[in-house]
Design a protein around this motif. Structure first.
Motif, PDB file in Angstrom:
ATOM      1  N   GLY A   1       1.027  -1.363  -0.014  1.00  0.00           N
ATOM      2  CA  GLY A   1      -0.162  -0.071  -0.019  1.00  0.00           C
ATOM      3  C   GLY A   1       0.995   1.069   0.094  1.00  0.00           C
ATOM      4  O   GLY A   1       1.802   1.288   0.753  1.00  0.00           O
TER       5      GLY A   1
ATOM      6  N   ASP B   1       0.812   5.349   0.437  1.00  0.00           N
ATOM      7  CA  ASP B   1       0.065   6.486   0.895  1.00  0.00           C
ATOM      8  C   ASP B   1       0.672   7.618   0.691  1.00  0.00           C
ATOM      9  O   ASP B   1       1.873   7.996   1.021  1.00  0.00           O
ATOM     10  CB  ASP B   1      -0.288   6.050   2.362  1.00  0.00           C
ATOM     11  CG  ASP B   1      -0.821   7.376   2.876  1.00  0.00           C
ATOM     12  OD1 ASP B   1      -1.799   8.109   2.024  1.00  0.00           O
ATOM     13  OD2 ASP B   1      -0.975   7.666   4.157  1.00  0.00           O
TER      14      ASP B   1
ATOM     15  N   SER C   1      -1.222  -0.811  -4.508  1.00  0.00           N
ATOM     16  CA  SER C   1      -2.403  -0.012  -4.838  1.00  0.00           C
ATOM     17  C   SER C   1      -1.837   1.471  -3.894  1.00  0.00           C
ATOM     18  O   SER C   1      -0.881   1.298  -3.276  1.00  0.00           O
ATOM     19  CB  SER C   1      -3.515  -0.587  -4.418  1.00  0.00           C
ATOM     20  OG  SER C   1      -4.536   0.384  -4.839  1.00  0.00           O
TER      21      SER C   1
ATOM     22  N   SER D   1      -3.240   5.280  -2.013  1.00  0.00           N
ATOM     23  CA  SER D   1      -4.071   6.072  -1.419  1.00  0.00           C
ATOM     24  C   SER D   1      -3.189   7.607  -1.701  1.00  0.00           C
ATOM     25  O   SER D   1      -2.249   7.740  -1.692  1.00  0.00           O
ATOM     26  CB  SER D   1      -4.003   5.932   0.185  1.00  0.00           C
ATOM     27  OG  SER D   1      -4.315   7.006   0.821  1.00  0.00           O
TER      28      SER D   1
ATOM     29  N   SER E   1     -10.953  -0.636  -6.974  1.00  0.00           N
ATOM     30  CA  SER E   1     -10.287  -1.948  -7.000  1.00  0.00           C
ATOM     31  C   SER E   1      -9.784  -2.461  -8.400  1.00  0.00           C
ATOM     32  O   SER E   1      -9.425  -3.638  -8.486  1.00  0.00           O
ATOM     33  CB  SER E   1     -11.168  -3.071  -6.293  1.00  0.00           C
ATOM     34  OG  SER E   1     -12.515  -3.179  -6.752  1.00  0.00           O
TER      35      SER E   1
ATOM     36  N   GLY F   1      -6.692   2.292  -6.543  1.00  0.00           N
ATOM     37  CA  GLY F   1      -6.585   2.696  -5.409  1.00  0.00           C
ATOM     38  C   GLY F   1      -7.716   3.789  -4.979  1.00  0.00           C
ATOM     39  O   GLY F   1      -8.785   3.876  -5.678  1.00  0.00           O
TER      40      GLY F   1
ATOM     41  N   CYS G   1      -9.562   5.497   1.235  1.00  0.00           N
ATOM     42  CA  CYS G   1      -8.644   4.351   1.979  1.00  0.00           C
ATOM     43  C   CYS G   1      -8.579   4.282   3.446  1.00  0.00           C
ATOM     44  O   CYS G   1      -8.366   3.377   3.742  1.00  0.00           O
ATOM     45  CB  CYS G   1      -7.269   4.693   1.127  1.00  0.00           C
ATOM     46  SG  CYS G   1      -7.222   4.081  -0.733  1.00  0.00           S
TER      47      CYS G   1
ATOM     48  N   GLY H   1      -9.358   1.074   5.280  1.00  0.00           N
ATOM     49  CA  GLY H   1      -8.483   0.404   6.126  1.00  0.00           C
ATOM     50  C   GLY H   1      -8.681   0.416   7.858  1.00  0.00           C
ATOM     51  O   GLY H   1      -8.187  -0.073   8.528  1.00  0.00           O
TER      52      GLY H   1
ATOM     53  N   GLY I   1      -2.703   3.982   4.194  1.00  0.00           N
ATOM     54  CA  GLY I   1      -1.809   2.634   3.734  1.00  0.00           C
ATOM     55  C   GLY I   1      -2.676   1.430   3.655  1.00  0.00           C
ATOM     56  O   GLY I   1      -2.365   0.539   2.770  1.00  0.00           O
TER      57      GLY I   1
ATOM     58  N   ALA J   1      -5.209   0.972   1.179  1.00  0.00           N
ATOM     59  CA  ALA J   1      -4.616   0.820  -0.389  1.00  0.00           C
ATOM     60  C   ALA J   1      -4.351  -0.729  -0.274  1.00  0.00           C
ATOM     61  O   ALA J   1      -4.565  -1.460  -1.378  1.00  0.00           O
ATOM     62  CB  ALA J   1      -3.609   1.853  -0.528  1.00  0.00           C
ATOM     63  N   ALA J   2      -3.365  -1.271   0.641  1.00  0.00           N
ATOM     64  CA  ALA J   2      -2.966  -2.562   0.673  1.00  0.00           C
ATOM     65  C   ALA J   2      -4.338  -3.508   0.639  1.00  0.00           C
ATOM     66  O   ALA J   2      -4.225  -4.599  -0.250  1.00  0.00           O
ATOM     67  CB  ALA J   2      -2.256  -2.889   1.789  1.00  0.00           C
TER      68      ALA J   2
ATOM     69  N   ALA K   1      -5.579  -3.741  -3.046  1.00  0.00           N
ATOM     70  CA  ALA K   1      -4.546  -4.740  -3.696  1.00  0.00           C
ATOM     71  C   ALA K   1      -5.186  -6.212  -3.503  1.00  0.00           C
ATOM     72  O   ALA K   1      -4.960  -7.073  -4.297  1.00  0.00           O
ATOM     73  CB  ALA K   1      -3.251  -4.273  -3.553  1.00  0.00           C
TER      74      ALA K   1
END
Length: 497
Positions: free
Chosen positions: A6, A8, A74, A76, A210, A235, A241, A245, A430, A433-434, A437
């Motif tokens: 991720g 960021d 991915s 953010s 996504s 992202g 994000c 998260g 972050g 974003a992960a 992914a």
């Protein structure tokens, strides 16, 4: 072991996280970059710095790892920023950032050309200086040669992703912060573009957060130590994000995120709610979902500003030592965090911050407590608006800088009058974003399933009744300061350089 990454892209630094299939952060790296402030109210960055520092951070993380184990990446990113590219996709000027406030005239122009009510009907948000469209119109008016050379605009994280993959897209959660997106219909608004005289062809192709956007270009793979087969996903905006998260993926979930800016964000299933522009209304990173959001422009930035000016040599932990010993109300000292103007509930680029009640008995730690309480009071104005809409908010997930200090978490519980939940990782954007992914790679059947693994509660903080009552009284005094100082700040504005 398989991993996802991720990235960021924040205002002051890029942070890269490597997570495994259990949602554990295995490695992380951060690289900072400067902002460019040519005049009061201006805030820009060189987009090439984002790319350079991201590559360095990824390279640091991948050192010694088998690149084939990293399956997806991915992003953010900071919202609203304007990156202009020519027909060869070369950057035409430095990026204008979200916290740039030069575009007051352009905001008025948008209302005149589109109509305030019509803008809210389509874009669901008022015309504010921070958004992308006013920046685009400013360039058109003040830098016409650059505007005429522009072939496409991108948001910051979308430019970064383009530099890694060679593919140009944006996605709905970031596009929602431009004032050019029809939020409900999920398409660029031809009506707004035509009204303000912007060619709709400047708007990049739209995809879901996504969605797969390609693989790394070979030279980027070589520089980063990643495989050129790693899958890259679109992202989302930093707040979208952050919501992902933090598990804000269903009705009733609310988030408080304190970074450079601060946000209060609440999940929405409907695209038809009407807040009359009092809070923002954006597309979520989750498909066909939305969120309402109030913003304090200088949240964590107020505290870092105070540290830089008055305690430059101190570590943040040392600056906050003794915070719990200072009574509620900081011994009669109030602070308004308007040092960069304000967003919610006062869309005011001219207002500036205040310390109210200073005397010779006050110590540095009193000022620190006042700054923290002032930031939290400002965020509570957003909580109040969302509650007034009929929403019940009795539990709030807290992430970012405000989740790193126990006393500040208790202050949030007492001012918001809600249970505050701290997660095992407060790096929401972050991690979000992960998660995009991981979901894109097919690890999980939904973002909600992914969240059950990737987000875990560490601690909770309950409001203390006695403190809640004291803060209610202080909050009523805090809310008076804006009206009392608005005229003074407008008069002072001509003296600022």
């Amino acid at each position: 072991m398989k991993y996802v990454m991720g990235v960021d892209l924040g205002t002051s630094a890029v942070k890269v996280l490597l997570l495994n299939q259990e949602g554990e952060v295995i490695r992380e790296a951060a690289k900072s970059y400067p902002s460019i402030q040519k005049k009061s109210g201006y805030s820009e960055q060189n987009p090439e710095e984002w790319v350079e520092k991201t590559i360095l951070a990824i390279k640091e993380i991948t050192a010694g790892l088998d690149p084939e184990g990293i399956e997806g990446i991915s992003f953010s990113g900071q919202m609203h920023g304007l990156v202009l590219l020519d027909c060869n996709h070369q950057v035409l000027r430095d990026a204008i950032l979200w916290n740039d406030t030069r575009t007051t005239k352009q905001c008025r122009d948008i209302y005149e050309l589109v109509g305030e009510k019509r803008l809210l009907d389509i874009a669901k948000n008022p015309a504010l200086e921070g958004f992308t469209l006013p920046k685009l119109l400013w360039v058109k008016e003040h830098e016409p040669e650059i505007y005429e050379s522009a072939a496409v605009f991108l948001l910051p994280k979308d430019y970064l992703r383009y530099c890694l993959t060679g593919e140009i897209h944006t996605e709905f959660s970031d596009a929602a912060g431009t004032l050019l997106l029809n939020i409900s219909e999920k398409e660029w608004s031809r009506e707004i573009c035509e009204a303000v005289g912007v060619d709709i062809r400047l708007c990049p192709p739209l995809i879901e957060s996504s969605d797969f956007t390609g693989c790394l270009m070979p030279d980027i793979a070589h520089q980063t130590g990643l495989s050129d087969q790693v899958k890259v996903f679109a992202g989302g905006a930093d707040n979208a994000c952050g919501a992902i998260g933090s598990g804000i993926l269903e009705e009733g979930k609310t988030l408080c995120s304190i970074g450079t800016s601060g946000v209060v964000l609440s999940y929405e299933e409907s695209n038809q709610r009407d807040f009359a522009g009092r809070v923002h209304y954006f597309n979520h990173g989750k498909e066909n979902a939305y969120y309402t959001m109030g913003v304090t422009l200088a949240a964590g930035h107020s505290l870092s500003w105070f540290k830089d000016i008055f305690a430059a040599d101190e570590h943040f932990d040392d600056l906050l030592k003794g915070l719990a010993a200072v009574p509620i109300g900081a011994n009669g000292l109030l602070f308004t965090p308007y040092i960069s103007g304000e967003r919610t509930p006062h869309a005011d680029a001219v207002i500036r911050g205040s310390f109210i009640g200073m005397d010779t008995s006050h110590k540095k730690i009193d000022f620190v407590r006042a700054v923290i309480e002032g930031i939290t009071f400002s965020l509570n104005e957003s909580v109040e608006i969302i509650r007034e809409s009929g929403k019940k908010i009795d539990s709030i997930i807290s992430i970012g800088g405000g989740a790193k200090n126990e006393e500040w978490l208790q202050i949030q519980a007492d001012i918001f009058n809600a249970k505050i939940v701290k997660l095992t990782s407060e790096q929401g954007p972050g991690v979000g974003a992960a998660m995009l992914a991981a979901y894109g790679c097919g690890w999980y059947s939904s973002l909600s399933k992914c969240s059950q693994v990737f987000t875990q509660v560490a601690e909770t903080y309950e409001p203390i009744k006695e403190n809640v009552e004291k803060y209610k009284e202080l909050y009523s005094l805090y809310k008076l300061i804006y009206q009392k100082t608005k005229g003074l700040n407008a008069s002072l504005n001509r003296f600022r350089h």
